[in-house]
Write a protein that holds these residues in place. Structure first.
Motif, PDB file in Angstrom:
ATOM      1  N   SER A  68       9.479  -4.357  -6.240  1.00  0.00           N
ATOM      2  CA  SER A  68       9.955  -3.564  -7.367  1.00  0.00           C
ATOM      3  C   SER A  68      11.316  -2.945  -7.057  1.00  0.00           C
ATOM      4  O   SER A  68      11.577  -2.507  -5.927  1.00  0.00           O
ATOM      5  N   ALA A  69      12.181  -2.902  -8.066  1.00  0.00           N
ATOM      6  CA  ALA A  69      13.489  -2.257  -7.903  1.00  0.00           C
ATOM      7  C   ALA A  69      13.348  -0.742  -7.787  1.00  0.00           C
ATOM      8  O   ALA A  69      14.242  -0.071  -7.272  1.00  0.00           O
ATOM      9  N   ASP A  70      12.248  -0.203  -8.251  1.00  0.00           N
ATOM     10  CA  ASP A  70      11.996   1.239  -8.194  1.00  0.00           C
ATOM     11  C   ASP A  70      10.612   1.456  -7.573  1.00  0.00           C
ATOM     12  O   ASP A  70       9.616   1.613  -8.291  1.00  0.00           O
ATOM     13  N   PRO A  71      10.514   1.454  -6.238  1.00  0.00           N
ATOM     14  CA  PRO A  71       9.196   1.578  -5.584  1.00  0.00           C
ATOM     15  C   PRO A  71       8.441   2.846  -5.964  1.00  0.00           C
ATOM     16  O   PRO A  71       7.212   2.823  -6.065  1.00  0.00           O
ATOM     17  N   LEU A  72       9.158   3.956  -6.172  1.00  0.00           N
ATOM     18  CA  LEU A  72       8.465   5.198  -6.518  1.00  0.00           C
ATOM     19  C   LEU A  72       7.775   5.069  -7.873  1.00  0.00           C
ATOM     20  O   LEU A  72       6.613   5.456  -8.035  1.00  0.00           O
ATOM     21  N   ARG A  73       8.469   4.496  -8.817  1.00  0.00           N
ATOM     22  CA  ARG A  73       7.845   4.283 -10.130  1.00  0.00           C
ATOM     23  C   ARG A  73       6.694   3.282 -10.019  1.00  0.00           C
ATOM     24  O   ARG A  73       5.656   3.444 -10.668  1.00  0.00           O
ATOM     25  N   ALA A  74       6.874   2.284  -9.160  1.00  0.00           N
ATOM     26  CA  ALA A  74       5.822   1.278  -8.992  1.00  0.00           C
ATOM     27  C   ALA A  74       4.556   1.899  -8.414  1.00  0.00           C
ATOM     28  O   ALA A  74       3.446   1.605  -8.859  1.00  0.00           O
ATOM     29  N   VAL A  75       4.711   2.778  -7.390  1.00  0.00           N
ATOM     30  CA  VAL A  75       3.528   3.375  -6.768  1.00  0.00           C
ATOM     31  C   VAL A  75       2.841   4.345  -7.725  1.00  0.00           C
ATOM     32  O   VAL A  75       1.617   4.487  -7.717  1.00  0.00           O
ATOM     33  N   GLN A  76       3.614   4.989  -8.593  1.00  0.00           N
ATOM     34  CA  GLN A  76       3.023   5.888  -9.578  1.00  0.00           C
ATOM     35  C   GLN A  76       2.200   5.123 -10.608  1.00  0.00           C
ATOM     36  O   GLN A  76       1.237   5.652 -11.163  1.00  0.00           O
ATOM     37  N   GLY A  77       2.565   3.878 -10.832  1.00  0.00           N
ATOM     38  CA  GLY A  77       1.826   3.032 -11.757  1.00  0.00           C
ATOM     39  C   GLY A  77       0.890   2.073 -11.066  1.00  0.00           C
ATOM     40  O   GLY A  77       0.478   1.068 -11.655  1.00  0.00           O
ATOM     41  N   MET A 135       0.835  -1.203   0.000  1.00  0.00           N
ATOM     42  CA  MET A 135       0.000   0.000   0.000  1.00  0.00           C
ATOM     43  C   MET A 135       0.867   1.250   0.000  1.00  0.00           C
ATOM     44  O   MET A 135       1.906   1.298   0.680  1.00  0.00           O
ATOM     45  N   GLY A 136       0.410   2.258  -0.734  1.00  0.00           N
ATOM     46  CA  GLY A 136       1.097   3.539  -0.743  1.00  0.00           C
ATOM     47  C   GLY A 136       0.121   4.667  -0.978  1.00  0.00           C
ATOM     48  O   GLY A 136      -1.098   4.488  -0.926  1.00  0.00           O
ATOM     49  N   ALA A 137       0.666   5.850  -1.246  1.00  0.00           N
ATOM     50  CA  ALA A 137      -0.157   7.022  -1.565  1.00  0.00           C
ATOM     51  C   ALA A 137      -0.007   7.327  -3.039  1.00  0.00           C
ATOM     52  O   ALA A 137       1.113   7.402  -3.551  1.00  0.00           O
ATOM     53  N   PRO A 138      -1.122   7.507  -3.751  1.00  0.00           N
ATOM     54  CA  PRO A 138      -1.025   7.831  -5.178  1.00  0.00           C
ATOM     55  C   PRO A 138      -0.554   9.261  -5.379  1.00  0.00           C
ATOM     56  O   PRO A 138      -0.534  10.058  -4.442  1.00  0.00           O
ATOM     57  N   PRO A 139      -0.169   9.618  -6.596  1.00  0.00           N
ATOM     58  CA  PRO A 139       0.128  11.028  -6.872  1.00  0.00           C
ATOM     59  C   PRO A 139      -1.069  11.898  -6.490  1.00  0.00           C
ATOM     60  O   PRO A 139      -2.224  11.530  -6.702  1.00  0.00           O
ATOM     61  N   SER A 140      -0.788  13.035  -5.894  1.00  0.00           N
ATOM     62  CA  SER A 140      -1.862  13.919  -5.446  1.00  0.00           C
ATOM     63  C   SER A 140      -1.334  15.336  -5.364  1.00  0.00           C
ATOM     64  O   SER A 140      -0.140  15.590  -5.561  1.00  0.00           O
ATOM     65  N   ARG A 141      -2.198  16.241  -5.028  1.00  0.00           N
ATOM     66  CA  ARG A 141      -1.804  17.645  -4.837  1.00  0.00           C
ATOM     67  C   ARG A 141      -0.786  17.757  -3.703  1.00  0.00           C
ATOM     68  O   ARG A 141       0.175  18.524  -3.792  1.00  0.00           O
ATOM     69  N   THR A 142      -0.993  16.975  -2.643  1.00  0.00           N
ATOM     70  CA  THR A 142      -0.082  17.046  -1.500  1.00  0.00           C
ATOM     71  C   THR A 142       1.274  16.432  -1.839  1.00  0.00           C
ATOM     72  O   THR A 142       2.321  16.974  -1.476  1.00  0.00           O
ATOM     73  N   ASN A 143       1.266  15.284  -2.520  1.00  0.00           N
ATOM     74  CA  ASN A 143       2.494  14.594  -2.918  1.00  0.00           C
ATOM     75  C   ASN A 143       2.394  14.230  -4.399  1.00  0.00           C
ATOM     76  O   ASN A 143       1.947  13.134  -4.749  1.00  0.00           O
TER      77      ASN A 143
END
Length: 645
Positions: free
Chosen positions: A357-366, A286-294
């Motif tokens: 994922s080797a790139d968690p930030l990219r994974a959460v964005q997708g 679980m993570g936070a999707p792209p948003s105004r805050t982040n």
């Protein structure tokens, strides 16, 4: 040590009268455990709500007319990660054990700790080195103190204390044994606070054995509880101490008319992930999707509860997940008067991304929403959990957008609400009011979540420092606040208002803020321009107006973060950042004197002044109706500015 209160004796009744006139029923102070002030010689460099210094600060909060205190998560943190949102869900943080009461031979626990030991540990607190050094020192010193308390208890075995401890262990056996065994195994495997190194062994899945391993796992648990009985008992004793101190705080707060609000964090600690791993999906986090805050999103790395374990296979009874939720909520609501739900979308429509994922930030964005992804080609595994059909999606917006789902039947809303309903149901069963369930909804409010919250008449958070002054429909503007919402200038994840005032000043943005506040607080056109000009030229007055804007809104519930209250410019937590300064901001020992000094120059919350401004925002009729109250508020505000009582 006498508290030099800046408040006159009649202050509380005056504030209470003004709040009632404004229709504000809940006036809540937000503060996390490490931030509480102490007294000289009392602690090891980290705050606790159970100390004498904290009690004096809470008495001040009572005199300010607060009706409640919003605490952060109070679970056990690790030596390398002080974030309360990564703390344990059942065990309390033993860093919160106030040590001074343990030195009192006439206190509830007798003299478990010698005064000499406490004095020595206090003298060893580093004076330099930054928050990371101070936190590590507090962890070490607290461990020494609690070890002595345990040794003293074993030696003396005072009968009353023994009985209370035995009752506590019996009542909380299920989670106590699991949490204690984590420490035992982490020590055996030489991996403090972590279990990834032994995750593939039987020890790594004692409470989630593979098929055919059940008897072996049960035997291993019995063996460990026998061989490590002393360590398990010591773990329980530390929990006993911190739970008893919390109980005493709740009694004191209740006597003062202060409700205690807990924080239902959405994440899991490593200890809870190990102990409850059978409840989780393996392939997603679980993570936070792209948003105004982040805008980039946040890969939280939190496990996701398995929807297929919410209820029994035949749907006739709660499944393992709901039984876990009931246990957790039952414990919390026996210890608090209400709950703040951290990121409630995580209970209703969690944003998930692939694990490993080797790139968690990219994974959460997708990533995608667990229950709102019926046919995504990049997440075919989520189709089995989808509550909506493909035709219920708006594919012209990003899948994380609030309007991704366009409509729901009542039956679908009920399915989205299964975990959320467990919170509301348990709160009602414990006699809590609807308003005592707080939903931390910020810039993201998915349609699915809005439908679930609307069923129970629950509002969202409105953080007015984030208001877009160019967008009349912006969710953070005070004119868009509903009565059921909670309104605040900032929270633990935002900059202090006082830091923002300085930034607005050097960015030449004060006038824009002043114009907006003049529209909100000066209903008559005549004199509004002069009022706006006065706000723009006086940053301290503009800050008071920013607070007044909260009370002039339609919200029945207002919250303030302690740094905003006291005029502290520092940031408590910068979301999405890894920084030792996060979670470390603390109220100083001499906070009362600092508060008085800041009041004199308009650099702290002057509550009578703020409430008077909010009442005057009601127009001529309100000013006439409350003329006498306004006079008394003005007089109180002037006394605070002059330093007189």
């Amino acid at each position: 040590m006498e508290l030099l209160s800046p408040l006159p004796d009649s202050h509380r009744s005056l504030i209470t009268e003004a709040l009632e006139a404004l229709g504000v029923t809940r006036w809540v102070l937000s503060i996390h455990d490490p931030s509480f002030p102490g007294l000289p010689g009392e602690d090891l460099g980290r705050g606790t709500p159970y100390s004498e210094g904290a009690a004096r600060f809470l008495a001040f909060a009572r005199d300010l007319g607060f009706t409640g205190i919003q605490l952060g998560p109070q679970g056990q943190t690790t030596a390398y990660n002080p974030s309360p949102y990564d703390g344990t869900l059942f065990s309390r943080n033993t860093l919160n054990v106030a040590l001074a009461p343990l030195t009192d031979p006439h206190g509830p626990w007798g003299a478990l700790l010698s005064a000499d030991t406490l004095a020595r540990l206090v003298s060893e607190v580093p004076e330099a080195g930054g928050p990371e050094v101070l936190y590590s020192s507090a962890c070490r010193g607290q461990a020494v103190a609690l070890q002595e308390a345990w040794d003293t208890f074993r030696r003396t075995r005072e009968p009353g204390l023994v009985r209370r401890f035995a009752d506590f262990r019996l009542e909380n056996r299920e989670w106590l044994e699991r949490d204690a065994l984590f420490d035992v195994l982490a020590a055996r495997h030489h991996t403090p606070d972590d279990w990834r190194g032994w995750a593939d062994s039987l020890d790594g899945r004692l409470f989630a054995p593979r098929a055919g391993e059940e008897a072996q796992a049960e035997a291993r648990i019995r063996e460990l509880l026998t061989v490590e009985a002393g360590a398990v008992e010591q773990y329980a004793f530390r929990q006993f101490l911190v739970h008893e101190q919390h109980g005493l705080l709740r009694e004191r707060a209740g006597a003062w008319g202060l409700k205690l609000y807990g924080d239902l964090q959405i994440g899991f600690s490593p200890r809870d992930t190990w102990a409850r791993q059978g409840l989780f999906l393996g392939a997603y986090l679980m993570g936070a999707p792209p948003s105004r805050t982040n805008p980039e999103g946040q890969p939280w790395n939190y496990p996701v509860l398995d929807p297929e374990q919410y209820v029994a296979a035949d749907g006739s009874s709660p499944g393992p997940v709901l039984r876990y939720m009931d246990a957790r909520l039952g414990k919390m609501l026996s210890e608090y008067d209400g709950l703040r739900i951290d990121h409630p979308h995580g209970l209703v429509c969690p944003w998930v991304y692939r694990a490993g994922s080797a790139d968690p930030l990219r994974a959460v964005q997708g990533g995608a929403r667990l229950f709102s992804s019926p046919d995504l080609p990049d997440h075919p595994a989520l189709a089995r959990y989808s509550i909506v059909a493909p035709e219920q999606l708006n594919r012209s917006v990003p899948r994380y957008a609030d309007g991704w789902v366009t409509g729901l039947t009542e039956e679908q809303v009920a399915r989205y609400a299964i975990l959320f309903d467990s919170v509301v149901r348990t709160a009602r069963a414990h006699g809590r009011a609807r308003e005592d369930v707080l939903c931390e909804v910020l810039s993201t409010l998915p349609y699915e979540l809005s439908r679930v919250m609307a069923r129970d008449g629950l509002g969202r958070f409105r953080v007015t420092q984030k208001a877009d002054l160019n967008n009349p429909a912006d969710v953070y503007r005070s004119e868009n606040v509903a009565p059921e919402d909670w309104v605040m200038v900032g929270n633990h994840d935002t900059k202090s208002l006082w830091r923002l005032i300085s930034e607005w000043q050097w960015k030449h943005a004060l006038r824009a803020q002043a114009d907006y506040l003049a529209e909100r607080l000066h209903p008559e056109a005549e004199g509004r321009e002069a009022f706006a000009r006065q706000l723009a030229e006086d940053p301290g007055l503009l800050a008071q107006a920013k607070f007044a804007d909260l009370f002039a809104s339609r919200a029945r519930s207002v919250m303030v973060f302690f740094a905003d209250l006291l005029g502290m410019p520092d940031t408590y937590n910068a979301p999405g950042s890894v920084d030792a300064r996060n979670w470390s901001l603390r109220i100083p020992t001499d906070w009362a004197e600092h508060y008085q000094q800041r009041l004199r120059v308009g650099a702290a919350l002057n509550l009578p002044q703020v409430l008077a401004m909010a009442l005057r925002a009601g127009g001529a009729e309100a000013r006439a109706r409350h003329a006498e109250l306004l006079t008394r508020l003005d007089e109180a505000a002037a006394r605070l500015r002059s330093g007189a009582r």
